[in-house]
Design an enzyme around this catalytic site. Structure first.
Site: not given
Length: 402
Positions: A155, A189, A192, A196, A217, A372
């Site tokens: 995302y 690693l 941050i 998902w 989340s 937008c």
């Protein structure tokens, strides 16, 4: 192609367009028609980027509430534009927000001033508020994101330099991050804002590293753990300020937009504390050229509460004395293409999502958000940056791959 009015906007010329608008008086239709014309957009025109008004209440709503009114009136079906992304490209390219604020009434001016003051005075991204964006946006439903995103569930902006489709662009981005971080077997690693688990899975599977991923989340954490099962990956439902340990490399992809200027010191101090002295830290973030960025009111209410985009000045000030800037890579136009690919996926999947309970107003909200945002990057108002950072004491040279 359309031709813009002869009187183009010049910010230091006395702004004759604004004086003309003030003489119009209280006619919201005429005022917005003139403003849109400055951007080459016609109200009730027939070109794909023109705005077709269905409800006269649209005009006063926009003048009273600015961008919040524009977005809400779209959600309420008071207007449409066949090519909404290009509408926003044109509006943003001509600085429509400044023009609207200058021409509008006292109510909108007070709203804008209050928002700017709140950004300066209130820490909207404090520890107590850290999980709000997860609950509001990222927990909307994994079925929505699985329909919209590619199989890596990335995302954030894809890397389209040699890619022809969304999945290839996202895998290229994940691999680019791993190569920039010089990941190798045995590295630890910290991711941050792991989402998902796309980067965590890719790095563990293809580079043999151990990964700790952080998210605010619950839905992301649940799916990321399922996707990374059997790999050397730990997913934590945790704020970055609560994390401990030492890591060879750190990545933060698409999360810094939720940090806020009042927490820059906490964020980079945490990264410096968690990163080994010879390690590397990759920061992937949306940026803006605005001098004093304030979260768009519509985006703040409906999409990303408490968000704040950085500009170059804010980043360089926060990094000074904490890190050495090894590389700054900009590829903002790739986000335009990524967003439009997300919308194409969502549009194809909409019949199934509608059956799952997402209503028409939600669809219009999400379409407005993606389009937008595409216009934001196409107009070069928005940018996408990848920074590679190191501790001042790191030895040797660094050459970033592309």
């Amino acid at each position: 192609m359309s031709t813009l009015p002869n009187q183009t906007w010049q910010p230091h010329s006395g702004r004759p367009w604004l004086e003309n608008l003030r003489r119009i008086g209280g006619d919201g239709r005429q005022l917005l028609t003139e403003l849109a014309a400055q951007a080459g957009v016609r109200l009730n025109g027939h070109r794909p980027w023109d705005i077709r008004v269905h409800d006269p209440a649209f005009y006063d709503r926009v003048l009273r509430a600015g961008s919040l009114g524009l977005g809400e009136s779209y959600m309420d079906k008071q207007w449409d534009a066949p090519q909404l992304d290009e509408t926003f490209n044109r509006l943003l390219s001509c600085g429509i927000e400044e023009r609207l604020h200058g021409a509008a009434g006292i109510a909108l001016k007070l709203r804008v001033a209050a928002e700017a003051l709140r950004t300066r005075l209130v820490n909207r991204q404090s520890r107590e508020r850290a999980f709000q964006v997860g609950e509001h946006h990222y927990d909307v439903g994994n079925d929505l994101y699985e329909a919209m995103l590619d199989p890596t569930m990335s995302y954030s902006c894809g890397y389209w330099a040699e890619a022809d489709d969304l999945e290839s662009a996202q895998r290229a981005k994940l691999d680019l991050i791993c190569r920039k971080l010089e990941l190798g077997p045995g590295d630890r690693l910290l991711d941050i804002g792991c989402g998902w688990g796309g980067l965590a899975e890719h790095a563990a599977r293809h580079y043999g590293v151990q990964v700790v991923g952080l998210t605010v989340s619950r839905e992301q954490a649940k799916l990321a753990r399922e996707r990374c099962a059997g790999l050397s990956v730990e997913i934590r439902l945790q704020d970055y300020r609560e994390t401990d340990g030492r890591f060879d490399k750190i990545a933060s992809v698409g999360m810094f937009e939720h940090v806020g200027r009042k927490n820059d010191a906490d964020f980079f101090d945490a990264a410096a504390r968690l990163l080994k002295n010879d390690g590397l830290f990759l920061l992937h973030t949306i940026g803006t050229r605005a001098a004093n960025p304030v979260n768009d009111p519509w985006i703040d209410r409906y999409i990303f509460p408490n968000g704040e985009l950085p500009n170059v000045e804010r980043l360089t000030k926060a990094l000074r004395r904490r890190f050495v800037l090894e590389d700054w890579h900009a590829f903002g136009p790739d986000y335009d293409r990524t967003l439009m690919a997300w919308w194409a996926n969502l549009e194809r999947a909409w019949p199934a999502l509608e059956g799952a309970g997402y209503d028409e107003r939600f669809q219009r909200m999400w379409k407005y958000y993606l389009h937008c945002s595409a216009g934001f990057f196409r107009s070069r108002t928005g940018h996408l940056w990848q920074l590679v950072l190191s501790h001042p004491g790191r030895s040797g040279s660094y050459r970033a791959p592309r």
